[in-house]
Design a protein around this motif. Structure first.
Motif, short mmCIF file in Angstrom:
data_model
loop_
_atom_site.label_atom_id
_atom_site.label_comp_id
_atom_site.label_asym_id
_atom_site.label_seq_id
_atom_site.Cartn_x
_atom_site.Cartn_y
_atom_site.Cartn_z
N LEU A 49 -104.95 46.92 -7.00
CA LEU A 49 -104.71 45.58 -6.47
C LEU A 49 -105.72 44.59 -7.05
CD1 LEU A 49 -103.96 46.41 -2.72
CD2 LEU A 49 -102.35 45.50 -4.39
N VAL A 50 -106.98 44.98 -7.06
CA VAL A 50 -108.01 44.13 -7.66
C VAL A 50 -107.75 43.97 -9.16
CG1 VAL A 50 -110.47 43.93 -8.20
CG2 VAL A 50 -109.75 44.64 -5.92
N ALA A 51 -107.33 45.06 -9.81
CA ALA A 51 -107.06 45.00 -11.25
C ALA A 51 -105.93 44.02 -11.57
CB ALA A 51 -106.71 46.39 -11.76
N ALA A 52 -104.91 43.96 -10.68
CA ALA A 52 -103.79 43.04 -10.90
C ALA A 52 -104.27 41.59 -10.84
CB ALA A 52 -102.70 43.29 -9.86
N ALA A 98 -115.43 30.68 -10.20
CA ALA A 98 -115.70 31.26 -8.88
C ALA A 98 -114.75 32.42 -8.59
CB ALA A 98 -115.56 30.17 -7.80
N ALA A 99 -113.48 32.26 -8.98
CA ALA A 99 -112.51 33.33 -8.74
C ALA A 99 -112.84 34.57 -9.56
CB ALA A 99 -111.10 32.82 -9.08
N ILE A 100 -113.20 34.37 -10.83
CA ILE A 100 -113.55 35.51 -11.69
C ILE A 100 -114.76 36.25 -11.13
CG2 ILE A 100 -114.41 36.14 -13.97
CD1 ILE A 100 -112.61 33.88 -15.09
N THR A 101 -115.74 35.48 -10.65
CA THR A 101 -116.94 36.10 -10.05
C THR A 101 -116.57 36.91 -8.81
OG1 THR A 101 -118.33 34.30 -10.86
CG2 THR A 101 -119.20 35.62 -9.04
N ALA A 102 -115.69 36.35 -7.96
CA ALA A 102 -115.28 37.04 -6.73
C ALA A 102 -114.57 38.34 -7.04
CB ALA A 102 -114.39 36.13 -5.90
N ALA A 160 -114.81 40.11 -9.85
CA ALA A 160 -115.77 41.06 -10.46
C ALA A 160 -116.56 41.78 -9.39
CB ALA A 160 -116.70 40.30 -11.41
N GLN A 161 -116.97 41.04 -8.35
CA GLN A 161 -117.69 41.67 -7.24
C GLN A 161 -116.79 42.67 -6.52
OE1 GLN A 161 -119.20 38.93 -4.30
NE2 GLN A 161 -119.82 40.55 -2.90
N ALA A 162 -115.53 42.27 -6.27
CA ALA A 162 -114.61 43.17 -5.58
C ALA A 162 -114.34 44.42 -6.41
CB ALA A 162 -113.30 42.44 -5.28
N ASP A 163 -114.23 44.25 -7.73
CA ASP A 163 -113.98 45.40 -8.61
C ASP A 163 -115.08 46.43 -8.49
OD1 ASP A 163 -112.38 46.57 -10.90
OD2 ASP A 163 -114.35 46.40 -11.85
N ALA A 164 -116.32 45.96 -8.45
CA ALA A 164 -117.45 46.89 -8.28
C ALA A 164 -117.41 47.57 -6.91
CB ALA A 164 -118.77 46.14 -8.47
N GLU A 165 -117.06 46.81 -5.88
CA GLU A 165 -117.09 47.35 -4.52
C GLU A 165 -115.98 48.38 -4.29
OE1 GLU A 165 -117.00 43.89 -2.05
OE2 GLU A 165 -119.16 43.52 -2.25
N VAL A 166 -114.79 48.14 -4.83
CA VAL A 166 -113.70 49.11 -4.61
C VAL A 166 -113.89 50.37 -5.44
CG1 VAL A 166 -112.03 47.32 -3.98
CG2 VAL A 166 -112.17 48.09 -6.36
N VAL A 194 -111.02 48.11 1.38
CA VAL A 194 -109.97 47.24 1.92
C VAL A 194 -110.55 45.86 2.22
CG1 VAL A 194 -108.41 46.87 3.88
CG2 VAL A 194 -108.58 49.13 2.81
N PHE A 195 -111.72 45.82 2.85
CA PHE A 195 -112.37 44.54 3.12
C PHE A 195 -112.68 43.81 1.83
CE2 PHE A 195 -116.39 42.17 3.46
CZ PHE A 195 -116.01 41.21 4.39
N ALA A 196 -113.13 44.55 0.82
CA ALA A 196 -113.51 43.93 -0.45
C ALA A 196 -112.32 43.25 -1.12
CB ALA A 196 -114.11 44.99 -1.39
N VAL A 197 -111.16 43.92 -1.14
CA VAL A 197 -110.01 43.32 -1.80
C VAL A 197 -109.46 42.15 -0.99
CG1 VAL A 197 -108.28 44.90 -0.82
CG2 VAL A 197 -107.83 43.79 -2.99
N GLU A 198 -109.50 42.23 0.34
CA GLU A 198 -109.02 41.11 1.14
C GLU A 198 -109.93 39.89 0.98
OE1 GLU A 198 -108.11 40.20 5.83
OE2 GLU A 198 -107.27 42.00 4.91
N ARG A 199 -111.24 40.12 0.93
CA ARG A 199 -112.17 39.01 0.73
C ARG A 199 -111.94 38.37 -0.64
NH1 ARG A 199 -118.27 40.64 0.93
NH2 ARG A 199 -117.58 41.69 -0.97
N ALA A 200 -111.67 39.18 -1.65
CA ALA A 200 -111.42 38.65 -2.99
C ALA A 200 -110.15 37.79 -3.01
CB ALA A 200 -111.29 39.80 -4.00
N VAL A 201 -109.11 38.26 -2.32
CA VAL A 201 -107.86 37.48 -2.27
C VAL A 201 -108.12 36.12 -1.61
CG1 VAL A 201 -105.60 37.37 -1.13
CG2 VAL A 201 -106.28 39.44 -2.36
N LEU A 202 -108.86 36.13 -0.53
CA LEU A 202 -109.16 34.87 0.17
C LEU A 202 -109.98 33.93 -0.71
CD1 LEU A 202 -110.05 36.29 3.71
CD2 LEU A 202 -108.04 34.94 3.10
N ARG A 203 -110.95 34.49 -1.45
CA ARG A 203 -111.79 33.65 -2.30
C ARG A 203 -111.00 33.09 -3.48
NH1 ARG A 203 -117.45 37.19 -2.54
NH2 ARG A 203 -118.22 36.56 -0.47
N VAL A 204 -110.13 33.90 -4.06
CA VAL A 204 -109.32 33.41 -5.19
C VAL A 204 -108.38 32.31 -4.73
CG1 VAL A 204 -107.51 34.06 -6.82
CG2 VAL A 204 -109.48 35.55 -6.50
#
Length: 321
Positions: free
Chosen positions: A233-236, A285-289, A291-297, A305-315
């Motif tokens: 999901l993060v990769a997409a 900002a979206a790319i940074t968010a 990248a952080q989620a990619d490391a966390e997942v 799950v929290f990491a990918v949801e936070r990334a979606v909200l930030r993007v």
């Protein structure tokens, strides 16, 4: 032997990691025993909690002579005492007992499994169903057992919507069988599970990049509920953002620079439309968010799950800057 074609024997091995199928196999064996003798006594033992002599006690001759089914769950967690007692029992099983050994995978207890197979005991295979074609066949069979018919398109749509988990697929079949009438068509499946059918990783990414926060979160939660893994999901999302960044970098450099990106024309057109709502700061900002989620997942965080949801909200938020 499959779970729906079980046959009684003095010792039966139920082997495989699919819990739903192993549960059904055990239930079918107990039902078959009760068809043969209604006063069957059923005893459940746990492999991890087994102590010396328990098997001998529950399989010893009954005072009233009733038939018995002894189910030993989680043989993959068996104590050494269970292995020893079961091997001894295998040499001379009781006439009026059906011993069911449930092993859900792994190497523990292999000595016992090898001995059971060598003795010629029937083995009920309950391995996970992974291929979509096999899931379609399973869903169609579930509906038939419930006395219902569904067209091929409906069954495929149902598997696409909820097929990641076999137990959930079985529950969905049961719900449709109870809640609907007539032949089940694709429109019926879409009415019940349409949101899940749409919840792919790239649809989540499209909604987030379009700044549609609510839609992105709904699609994400449907995707996660149907078994989608946070990593792809993060990769997409990352893949979509990379395309935006590449196309943004060619602005003002002419058609040759765009062709050098190696993107299909439709990808470029879509990216140009999407970029109309993005600023360079928002894209960064979206790319940074992401990248952080990619490391966390991938292990840096405690809750993928929290990491990918936070990334979606930030993007989605960055798209609206």
């Amino acid at each position: 032997m499959t779970w729906d074609s079980v046959e009684l024997a003095p010792v039966v091995l139920v082997s495989g990691a699919e819990h739903l199928l192993s549960e059904r196999a055990v239930a079918a064996l107990i039902a078959a025993a009760r068809e043969r003798a209604q006063d069957v006594e059923v005893t459940q033992l746990e492999g991890a909690a087994y102590t010396r002599g328990m098997l001998g006690v529950v399989t010893s001759p009954s005072l009233f002579g009733e038939a018995r089914v002894v189910v030993v769950q989680a043989v993959e967690q068996a104590t050494p005492e269970l292995i020893t007692d079961a091997l001894d029992y295998l040499a001379q099983p009781a006439d009026d007992v059906v011993l069911v050994l449930v092993h859900r995978g792994g190497q523990r207890g292999k000595k016992l499994l090898d001995a059971v197979r060598a003795a010629g005991a029937p083995v009920v295979t309950c391995e996970p169903i992974k291929k979509d074609a096999d899931k379609v066949a399973f869903a169609a069979a579930e509906l038939r057992r419930a006395g219902r018919r569904a067209d091929a398109q409906a069954v495929r749509a149902l598997v696409e919507a909820v097929g990641a988990d076999l137990r959930e697929l079985a529950a969905a079949c049961a719900q449709l069988a109870v809640d609907t009438t007539g032949v089940i068509g694709a429109d019926v499946v879409a009415r019940y599970y349409g949101g899940r059918i749409e919840a792919t990783g790239f649809r989540v990414a499209d909604a987030a990049i379009a700044g549609q926060t609510g839609q992105a979160v709904v699609l994400l939660r449907h995707a996660l509920a149907t078994g989608a893994d946070p990593v792809p999901l993060v990769a997409a999302i990352a893949a979509k953002l990379r395309v935006l960044a590449k196309v943004a970098a060619t602005r003002g450099r002419g058609a040759v620079a765009v062709r050098d990106l190696g993107l299909a024309p439709w990808q470029v057109d879509r990216a140009l439309r999407d970029l109309s709502r993005w600023t360079p700061e928002g894209l960064a900002a979206a790319i940074t968010a992401v990248a952080q989620a990619d490391a966390e997942v991938k292990g840096a965080g405690r809750d993928p799950v929290f990491a990918v949801e936070r990334a979606v909200l930030r993007v989605a938020a960055a798209a609206n800057r």
